[in-house]
Design a protein around this motif. Structure first.
Motif, PDB file in Angstrom:
ATOM      1  N   ASP A 228       2.290  14.033  -5.190  1.00  0.00           N
ATOM      2  CA  ASP A 228       1.911  14.441  -5.976  1.00  0.00           C
ATOM      3  C   ASP A 228       1.697  13.779  -7.457  1.00  0.00           C
ATOM      4  N   GLY A 229       1.425  12.962  -7.425  1.00  0.00           N
ATOM      5  CA  GLY A 229       1.001  11.795  -8.247  1.00  0.00           C
ATOM      6  C   GLY A 229       1.941  11.018  -8.694  1.00  0.00           C
TER       7      GLY A 229
ATOM      8  N   VAL B  40       0.698  -1.102   0.443  1.00  0.00           N
ATOM      9  CA  VAL B  40       0.052  -0.754  -0.274  1.00  0.00           C
ATOM     10  C   VAL B  40       0.790   1.228   0.311  1.00  0.00           C
ATOM     11  N   VAL B  41       0.709   2.218  -1.034  1.00  0.00           N
ATOM     12  CA  VAL B  41       1.506   3.326  -0.852  1.00  0.00           C
ATOM     13  C   VAL B  41       0.744   4.076  -1.356  1.00  0.00           C
ATOM     14  N   THR B  42       1.291   5.886  -0.155  1.00  0.00           N
ATOM     15  CA  THR B  42       0.325   6.403  -0.318  1.00  0.00           C
ATOM     16  C   THR B  42       1.071   7.532  -1.537  1.00  0.00           C
ATOM     17  N   ASP B  43      -0.143   8.071  -1.946  1.00  0.00           N
ATOM     18  CA  ASP B  43      -0.419   9.318  -2.588  1.00  0.00           C
ATOM     19  C   ASP B  43       0.753  10.574  -2.764  1.00  0.00           C
TER      20      ASP B  43
ATOM     21  N   GLY C  90       1.574   8.067  -6.658  1.00  0.00           N
ATOM     22  CA  GLY C  90       0.459   7.067  -6.590  1.00  0.00           C
ATOM     23  C   GLY C  90      -0.035   6.447  -7.923  1.00  0.00           C
ATOM     24  N   ALA C  91      -0.587   7.516  -9.020  1.00  0.00           N
ATOM     25  CA  ALA C  91      -0.914   6.925  -9.856  1.00  0.00           C
ATOM     26  C   ALA C  91       0.448   5.866 -10.817  1.00  0.00           C
ATOM     27  N   THR C  92       1.493   6.894 -10.624  1.00  0.00           N
ATOM     28  CA  THR C  92       1.754   6.336 -11.266  1.00  0.00           C
ATOM     29  C   THR C  92       2.619   5.014 -10.966  1.00  0.00           C
ATOM     30  N   ALA C  93       2.699   4.581  -9.145  1.00  0.00           N
ATOM     31  CA  ALA C  93       3.086   2.916  -9.064  1.00  0.00           C
ATOM     32  C   ALA C  93       1.655   1.760  -9.731  1.00  0.00           C
ATOM     33  N   LEU C  94      -0.200   2.885  -9.218  1.00  0.00           N
ATOM     34  CA  LEU C  94      -0.359   1.556  -9.952  1.00  0.00           C
ATOM     35  C   LEU C  94      -0.501   1.589 -11.011  1.00  0.00           C
ATOM     36  N   VAL C  95       0.190   2.122 -12.119  1.00  0.00           N
ATOM     37  CA  VAL C  95      -0.357   1.779 -13.327  1.00  0.00           C
ATOM     38  C   VAL C  95       1.291   1.061 -13.492  1.00  0.00           C
TER      39      VAL C  95
END
Ligand SMILES: Cc1cc2nc3c(=O)[nH]c(=O)nc-3n(C[C@H](O)[C@H](O)[C@H](O)COP(=O)(O)OP(=O)(O)OC[C@H]3O[C@@H](n4cnc5c(N)ncnc54)[C@H](O)[C@@H]3O)c2cc1C
Ligand SMILES: Nc1ncnc2c1ncn2[C@@H]1O[C@H](COP(=O)(O)O)[C@@H](O)[C@H]1O
Lengths: 261, 312
Positions: free
Chosen positions: A244-245, A239-242, A247-252
């Motif tokens: 400045d973006g 589980v990562v904490t977003d 989070g989105a990068t890690a999700l992708v």
């Protein structure tokens, strides 16, 4: 009009539900309550009564262990007029076929025009008892209503199906089932709670219904559970904490690593 | 080999995928016989192994709900003494099954996720926290099977068509559909059949466009929590959970959903679970293979953009 509402006493869904050694649902060791989905049935019955504004009587009916009186009591607190509790040691472990048989025989003994059920019980969750009741009572069924209207002897519901929204009609006497979209169930008021103490609850045994004990219970079940096993709990992944973006990068990245992209 | 009756589900004259799954499962138990009430293109039934196809003209019973369909199946059970009857799980399938069980004095199992050759079924119960193996012990096993319980496998079926005429009692026609408004097609995959489901909850604040945009970027179906449905943001047909759909996709992405037990009941058996939630304490994170603690209004549009860029 006479309305019978079928309510089930079920293990609390937020508690740790489990099976007994004989693979039946543990109904004693886990706190139980009136199935939340049957509160909607009680609510619709009360609304019909209120709209008619006449001497309509609402009877709550439950087949279940001693503690099932708690479920009946709750419905009486909400505003139902009287209760019938069918309790018999022989009933323990009954499946939907046997339960519907006992319910049908009890309903036949109660004056009824309209039988109201929930969409499914929150434990067994088969959603078949209303159809079975209709079959056994030899009356129509209008099921899964998200809106109910009683107009003389016609019962009309709206059903939000997958393919379409339908209007469905039947003529009394009939079995009606309602969903959790049919309207918030009321909370018992203080007055309701006090009044419920004086409302009559009859207790019936299988003998009172003329139902042969051989036809119900675990030994008579039409299907057997051979094995129950707890599903292994899921293990929490990263589980990562977003920030400045990030989070989105890690999700992708994650989705790509699993070949979803 | 005994026949196994499969009730065919169809939409606009086309056989649905869950029906092909039922035919595939039926082959383990015996020889599949498809039961078509109404008219459909029967080619796929043959391709997926139907040895016989019983067709029943529905001109007389259209609009009369499930009771006449249960009568059709009861008469076919009487005629063919099948090894089992398989129906799609879902409101209608379960009601037909319940009535059929009473009519034929048979045991009934609902919501199976697997059926073995000896008729042993697997079900997932208590919000997906238990797995149960069960078997019908009396009469003709009547089993309703959830979508996605098998991968449809082709097999040549003779598909011998036989018109079956039934007598329907007046009593069976006593409840009827008086109006019907078809749901608009969303153009996205069917929720219960999709390989990827992206859902939104109360945390969306009512605007599902970010959830939908993200879903479209990875070819997903869109789902919703009951809180989102109760708020009128999404139709009930999109609800995932105990009183909505059960989904078991390869990937489930929950956005702004806390993970209540009733929601878990509908998605807990998904292969991979991902969540975006601004509260790191949200119970949904107990289930995830990957989670992002953050504002979905920031995370989703950015992720959508990156995915679109990657795909070029
Ligand atoms: C009998 C019964 C049946 C039910 N059946 C169902 C069912 O079928 N399906 C179902 O879903 N529920 C069902 N429920 C309701 C269930 O108990 C929960 O109330 C419901 O699932 C909550 O929905 P939610 O997670 O969207 O809302 P909430 O619990 O309010 O959670 C919202 C989440 O969004 C997060 N959030 C808020 N803003 C943001 C943001 N900007 N970015 C990221 N995250 C954010 C919050 O941290 C919170 O975790 C049922 C309940 C009962 C009693
Ligand atoms: N033991 C019971 N006593 C009273 N009503 C019941 C019982 N079991 C089921 N019902 C009714 O039937 C509905 C559907 O239950 P089920 O088919 O078990 O999911 C419930 O919502 C109740 O209204």
């Amino acid at each position: 009009m006479n309305i019978v509402v079928c309510v089930k006493y079920v293990p609390d869904a937020t508690a740790d539900r489990r099976f007994e050694d004989d693979n039946t649902v543990d109904r004693v060791g886990v706190d139980g309550l009136l199935s939340e989905l049957d509160e909607y049935a009680v609510e619709q019955a009360l609304q019909v009564k209120e709209k008619l504004g006449d001497d309509t009587e609402v009877t709550v009916l439950s087949v279940g262990p001693e503690q099932a009186t708690d479920a009946i009591r709750k419905a009486l607190q909400m505003g139902a007029d009287k209760g019938v509790h069918v309790v018999d040691d022989a009933i323990a472990g009954s499946d939907a076929l046997a339960t519907s048989l006992v319910l049908a025989e009890a309903i036949k003994k109660i004056d009824h025009d309209l039988v109201v059920c929930g969409m499914a019980s929150t434990d067994g969750s088969m959603g078949v008892v209303p159809a079975m009741l209709a079959e056994r009572l030899d009356v129509p069924a209008v099921t899964l209503g998200s809106e109910v209207e009683v107009d003389g002897t016609t019962v009309r519901i709206r059903r939000d199906g997958d393919a379409a929204t339908e209007t469905i009609e039947g003529t009394l006497p009939l079995v009606l089932s309602v969903t959790d979209q049919s309207g918030e169930a009321r909370y018992p008021s203080f007055k309701g709670i006090m009044a419920a103490k004086k409302k009559p609850v009859e207790t019936w045994s299988l003998g009172d219904l003329g139902v042969d004990a051989e036809l119900v219970g675990l030994s008579a079940a039409w299907s057997t559970v051979e094995e129950t096993s707890a599903r292994p709990p899921r293990t929490q992944g990263e589980v990562v904490t977003d920030e400045d973006g990030s989070g989105a990068t890690a999700l992708v990245e994650f989705l790509a690593s699993k070949k979803f992209i | 080999m005994s026949e196994v009756l499969v009730l065919v589900d169809h939409v606009d004259g086309k056989v649905t995928k869950p029906t092909l799954e039922l035919l595939t499962i039926a082959r383990r138990l015996g020889e599949p016989s498809a039961v078509v009430i109404g008219s459909v293109d029967t080619s796929s039934l043959k391709q997926y192994g139907a040895a016989k196809i019983y067709t029943v003209d529905d001109a007389d019973i259209k609009g009369y709900l499930v009771a006449p369909k249960a009568e059709v199946l009861a008469q076919l059970v009487e005629k063919t003494s099948p090894a089992a009857v398989l129906l799609p799980s879902g409101g209608e399938g379960k009601e037909i099954a319940g009535r059929l069980a009473v009519k034929t004095g048979s045991g009934l199992i609902t919501d199976a996720v697997d059926v073995a050759a000896d008729g042993t079924t697997t079900q997932s119960v208590f919000a997906g926290s238990y797995t149960v193996q069960a078997k019908v012990t009396k009469g003709t096993p009547i089993i309703t099977v959830k979508p996605n319980s098998a991968t449809p496998e082709q097999a040549d079926g003779e598909g011998a068509e036989e018109e079956f005429s039934v007598t329907i009692s007046d009593r069976a026609k006593s409840a009827r559909i008086t109006a019907s408004e078809p749901r608009k097609a969303s153009g996205r995959p069917e929720l219960t059949e999709a390989a990827i489901v992206v859902s939104g909850g109360r945390g969306t604040g009512g605007d599902f466009s970010e959830v939908e945009g993200f879903a479209d970027s990875i070819g997903a179906a869109v789902g919703a929590s009951r809180a989102a449905v109760d708020s009128g943001w999404m139709p009930h047909a999109f609800q995932v959970g105990q009183t909505g759909k059960t989904v078991s996709p390869q990937l489930y992405v929950a956005n702004g959903i806390s993970g209540a037990i009733q929601h878990r009941a509908g998605m807990q058996t998904s292969k991979t679970i991902v969540a975006v939630n601004k509260d790191e304490e949200a119970p949904i994170f107990e289930l995830v293979d990957f989670g992002v603690v953050g504002d979905l209004h920031a995370v989703l549009p950015r992720a959508t953009e990156e995915i679109t860029k990657r795909k070029g």
